[in-house]
Design a protein around this motif. Sequence first.
Motif, PDB file in Angstrom:
ATOM      1  N   PRO A   1     -86.702  15.020  19.790  1.00 55.84           N
ATOM      2  CA  PRO A   1     -88.161  14.863  19.639  1.00 55.84           C
ATOM      3  C   PRO A   1     -88.960  15.324  20.856  1.00 55.84           C
ATOM      4  CG  PRO A   1     -87.156  12.746  20.071  1.00 55.84           C
ATOM      5  CD  PRO A   1     -86.023  13.708  19.901  1.00 55.84           C
ATOM      6  N   ASN A   2     -88.432  15.175  22.079  1.00 53.48           N
ATOM      7  CA  ASN A   2     -89.079  15.704  23.274  1.00 53.48           C
ATOM      8  C   ASN A   2     -88.054  15.717  24.400  1.00 53.48           C
ATOM      9  OD1 ASN A   2     -89.370  13.025  24.830  1.00 53.48           O
ATOM     10  ND2 ASN A   2     -90.471  12.571  22.935  1.00 53.48           N
ATOM     11  N   ARG A   3     -88.357  16.453  25.460  1.00 53.91           N
ATOM     12  CA  ARG A   3     -87.388  16.620  26.540  1.00 53.91           C
ATOM     13  C   ARG A   3     -87.221  15.356  27.370  1.00 53.91           C
ATOM     14  NH1 ARG A   3     -89.973  19.942  31.623  1.00 53.91           N
ATOM     15  NH2 ARG A   3     -91.962  18.858  31.721  1.00 53.91           N
ATOM     16  N   VAL A   4     -88.237  14.467  27.382  1.00 51.26           N
ATOM     17  CA  VAL A   4     -88.127  13.228  28.168  1.00 51.26           C
ATOM     18  C   VAL A   4     -87.029  12.342  27.604  1.00 51.26           C
ATOM     19  CG1 VAL A   4     -89.362  11.184  28.954  1.00 51.26           C
ATOM     20  CG2 VAL A   4     -90.557  13.377  28.810  1.00 51.26           C
ATOM     21  N   VAL A   5     -86.974  12.238  26.278  1.00 48.26           N
ATOM     22  CA  VAL A   5     -85.922  11.436  25.634  1.00 48.26           C
ATOM     23  C   VAL A   5     -84.548  12.008  25.957  1.00 48.26           C
ATOM     24  CG1 VAL A   5     -84.955  10.778  23.406  1.00 48.26           C
ATOM     25  CG2 VAL A   5     -87.411  10.600  23.789  1.00 48.26           C
ATOM     26  N   VAL A   6     -84.408  13.334  25.839  1.00 50.86           N
ATOM     27  CA  VAL A   6     -83.113  13.968  26.132  1.00 50.86           C
ATOM     28  C   VAL A   6     -82.747  13.756  27.599  1.00 50.86           C
ATOM     29  CG1 VAL A   6     -81.833  16.131  26.065  1.00 50.86           C
ATOM     30  CG2 VAL A   6     -83.566  15.663  24.323  1.00 50.86           C
ATOM     31  N   TYR A   7     -83.715  13.877  28.484  1.00 50.76           N
ATOM     32  CA  TYR A   7     -83.446  13.683  29.914  1.00 50.76           C
ATOM     33  C   TYR A   7     -82.968  12.255  30.189  1.00 50.76           C
ATOM     34  CZ  TYR A   7     -84.364  12.933  34.869  1.00 50.76           C
ATOM     35  OH  TYR A   7     -84.250  12.591  36.175  1.00 50.76           O
ATOM     36  N   ASN A   8     -83.629  11.272  29.598  1.00 52.55           N
ATOM     37  CA  ASN A   8     -83.241   9.871  29.847  1.00 52.55           C
ATOM     38  C   ASN A   8     -81.817   9.600  29.400  1.00 52.55           C
ATOM     39  OD1 ASN A   8     -85.731   9.168  30.968  1.00 52.55           O
ATOM     40  ND2 ASN A   8     -86.612   8.618  28.991  1.00 52.55           N
ATOM     41  N   VAL A   9     -81.448  10.104  28.218  1.00 56.32           N
ATOM     42  CA  VAL A   9     -80.093   9.856  27.703  1.00 56.32           C
ATOM     43  C   VAL A   9     -79.052  10.595  28.541  1.00 56.32           C
ATOM     44  CG1 VAL A   9     -78.577  10.079  25.711  1.00 56.32           C
ATOM     45  CG2 VAL A   9     -80.969   9.437  25.380  1.00 56.32           C
ATOM     46  N   LEU A  10     -79.297  11.880  28.829  1.00 58.16           N
ATOM     47  CA  LEU A  10     -78.334  12.653  29.630  1.00 58.16           C
ATOM     48  C   LEU A  10     -78.173  12.058  31.024  1.00 58.16           C
ATOM     49  CD1 LEU A  10     -79.165  16.385  28.787  1.00 58.16           C
ATOM     50  CD2 LEU A  10     -77.327  14.959  27.886  1.00 58.16           C
ATOM     51  N   GLU A  11     -79.287  11.676  31.641  1.00 59.32           N
ATOM     52  CA  GLU A  11     -79.230  11.131  32.994  1.00 59.32           C
ATOM     53  C   GLU A  11     -78.473   9.814  33.021  1.00 59.32           C
ATOM     54  OE1 GLU A  11     -80.488   9.056  36.618  1.00 59.32           O
ATOM     55  OE2 GLU A  11     -80.998   8.472  34.574  1.00 59.32           O
ATOM     56  N   HIS A  12     -78.616   8.998  31.984  1.00 58.87           N
ATOM     57  CA  HIS A  12     -77.903   7.714  31.921  1.00 58.87           C
ATOM     58  C   HIS A  12     -76.392   7.928  31.852  1.00 58.87           C
ATOM     59  CE1 HIS A  12     -76.764   3.684  30.592  1.00 58.87           C
ATOM     60  NE2 HIS A  12     -76.096   4.266  29.616  1.00 58.87           N
ATOM     61  N   PHE A  13     -75.940   8.765  30.910  1.00 56.85           N
ATOM     62  CA  PHE A  13     -74.494   8.962  30.752  1.00 56.85           C
ATOM     63  C   PHE A  13     -73.904   9.729  31.939  1.00 56.85           C
ATOM     64  CE2 PHE A  13     -75.387   7.711  26.444  1.00 56.85           C
ATOM     65  CZ  PHE A  13     -74.221   7.095  26.046  1.00 56.85           C
ATOM     66  N   TRP A  14     -74.663  10.660  32.511  1.00 56.96           N
ATOM     67  CA  TRP A  14     -74.179  11.373  33.694  1.00 56.96           C
ATOM     68  C   TRP A  14     -74.010  10.415  34.868  1.00 56.96           C
ATOM     69  CZ3 TRP A  14     -77.662  13.489  37.850  1.00 56.96           C
ATOM     70  CH2 TRP A  14     -76.936  14.180  38.808  1.00 56.96           C
ATOM     71  N   ARG A  15     -74.977   9.514  35.090  1.00 57.35           N
ATOM     72  CA  ARG A  15     -74.878   8.556  36.190  1.00 57.35           C
ATOM     73  C   ARG A  15     -73.701   7.608  35.990  1.00 57.35           C
ATOM     74  NH1 ARG A  15     -79.394   6.453  35.562  1.00 57.35           N
ATOM     75  NH2 ARG A  15     -78.756   4.565  34.471  1.00 57.35           N
ATOM     76  N   GLU A  16     -73.520   7.106  34.773  1.00 61.65           N
ATOM     77  CA  GLU A  16     -72.398   6.199  34.516  1.00 61.65           C
ATOM     78  C   GLU A  16     -71.062   6.929  34.644  1.00 61.65           C
ATOM     79  OE1 GLU A  16     -72.697   3.071  34.301  1.00 61.65           O
ATOM     80  OE2 GLU A  16     -74.898   3.122  34.302  1.00 61.65           O
ATOM     81  N   CYS A  17     -71.049   8.232  34.312  1.00 61.16           N
ATOM     82  CA  CYS A  17     -69.821   9.018  34.483  1.00 61.16           C
ATOM     83  C   CYS A  17     -69.461   9.146  35.958  1.00 61.16           C
ATOM     84  CB  CYS A  17     -69.996  10.389  33.846  1.00 61.16           C
ATOM     85  SG  CYS A  17     -68.628  11.531  34.117  1.00 61.16           S
ATOM     86  N   LEU A  18     -70.476   9.343  36.802  1.00 61.91           N
ATOM     87  CA  LEU A  18     -70.215   9.458  38.238  1.00 61.91           C
ATOM     88  C   LEU A  18     -69.786   8.131  38.840  1.00 61.91           C
ATOM     89  CD1 LEU A  18     -73.173  11.742  39.395  1.00 61.91           C
ATOM     90  CD2 LEU A  18     -70.820  12.395  38.895  1.00 61.91           C
TER      91      LEU A  18
END
Length: 423
Positions: A85-102
């Motif tokens: 729906p918008n890039r902010v939603v995609v950014y929030n989800v990607l940033e969350h899983f990337w941070r937890e992966c690290l």
Amino acid sequence: MSRDVAIHSWPGAYYINGEKRWVSGLLSLSCTMLRFTTEQSKDSVVSFRLSRIMEIKMESSSFIFSTLTVLEQGNVKHWFGSLRPNRVVVYNVLEHFWRECLLSPTESQGAQAPPSKGRELINLVSGAQRRLEDTGKVLNHQGEQFDNVMQGLDKIESDLGVADKLLSELESPPWWPFGKLPWKSQQEAKSEQATQAASSKAVGKGPRVVTSIPAIVSRGGVSDLKPGRLVILVSSLEVRDANAHLLHHFERDEVDDIRVHSPYEISVRQRFIGKPDICYRLLSAKMSEAMFVLEMQYKKKVDFTRDYYAFQASPSTSPSDPGGEGSVWSAAAGFLQHGQETEVPVEVPAGELTQVQVHVLQPMVTEAEAQELKQMLLQLKNLALEAETELERQDEALDALTSSTERATMNIDKHTRRMRKLL
């Protein structure tokens, strides 16, 4: 559960730098991978592991289009645009899983080499230990509630004793010389002090937190996913934003259903008559830690959807996957069975062993892993014994509560009959 099953997907476009053009398709996020496939042929244009991501940013292209850029190791920059729906939603989800992966220690190891059987067993026992610790917290708070109920019943019995003396005074003849009792005012003052002390103690203690996990929070839809936190209390649920501000508080009896869409995504709903329902959707890489407590507290209200069973239908590749935490004993049985199937005959001479047979003869569990597993199993045993002791104590407390409640009920009925006679 396969680690390549898509957790979330978004329609969008990807810029192919070599061909200087945009191609439309689908951006998919799995537990460990980020992949973009074309819309027409479903071919994979680009895919890379989350552990290789160096930076995620929201930028604009040369044509002033809003885009999302992902910087991969090796200074490779990927451009994603027209995300819905918008890039902010995609950014929030990607940033969350990337941070937890690290932050996950097992993920960085798994990216390089598959874990050994000993490490898999240690991961399983570690997960079981965390679950047992959460159960111990709930049992401890439950025991404290029983103790508070017992104190309340003791107070009721004390008040009933006072009422019995007052009724005896009222039932005495009018010519009785001891009409006034000096202990009455002292007893009332003591009861008021006890009530104030109990209330101040309850206020200072506050609710007990069982577990708290970072999550992406949305009020019903998927267009307003924002960072937040899911807090599970002993008798309620709380949804908070990134600044720890309370968004909504669910009491246990207010929760009508908890729908599990995947091992990473749930929705909590409170239904109303005559007005819209309150529904929060939560997406988290650590949802498996919360699901154990939720299944224990709301087991009759948890509903697993078809999407969840589609995740579970995929073969498991690692016991450390969320949602793939099976029984420790079944995993151990599988491990022993695997060891029996790969046993090399004793009659084969040592000089004629092939490379495969030499690899099989290597120990599947090292001495250090065996010692660590032994210590963890001993801790599990101690936790189980403490839980058993607490359950036995609570059984005795329940028996005392039952007898005390029956005794208080009989005294109240007796005092009620005496008061009716006086009237």
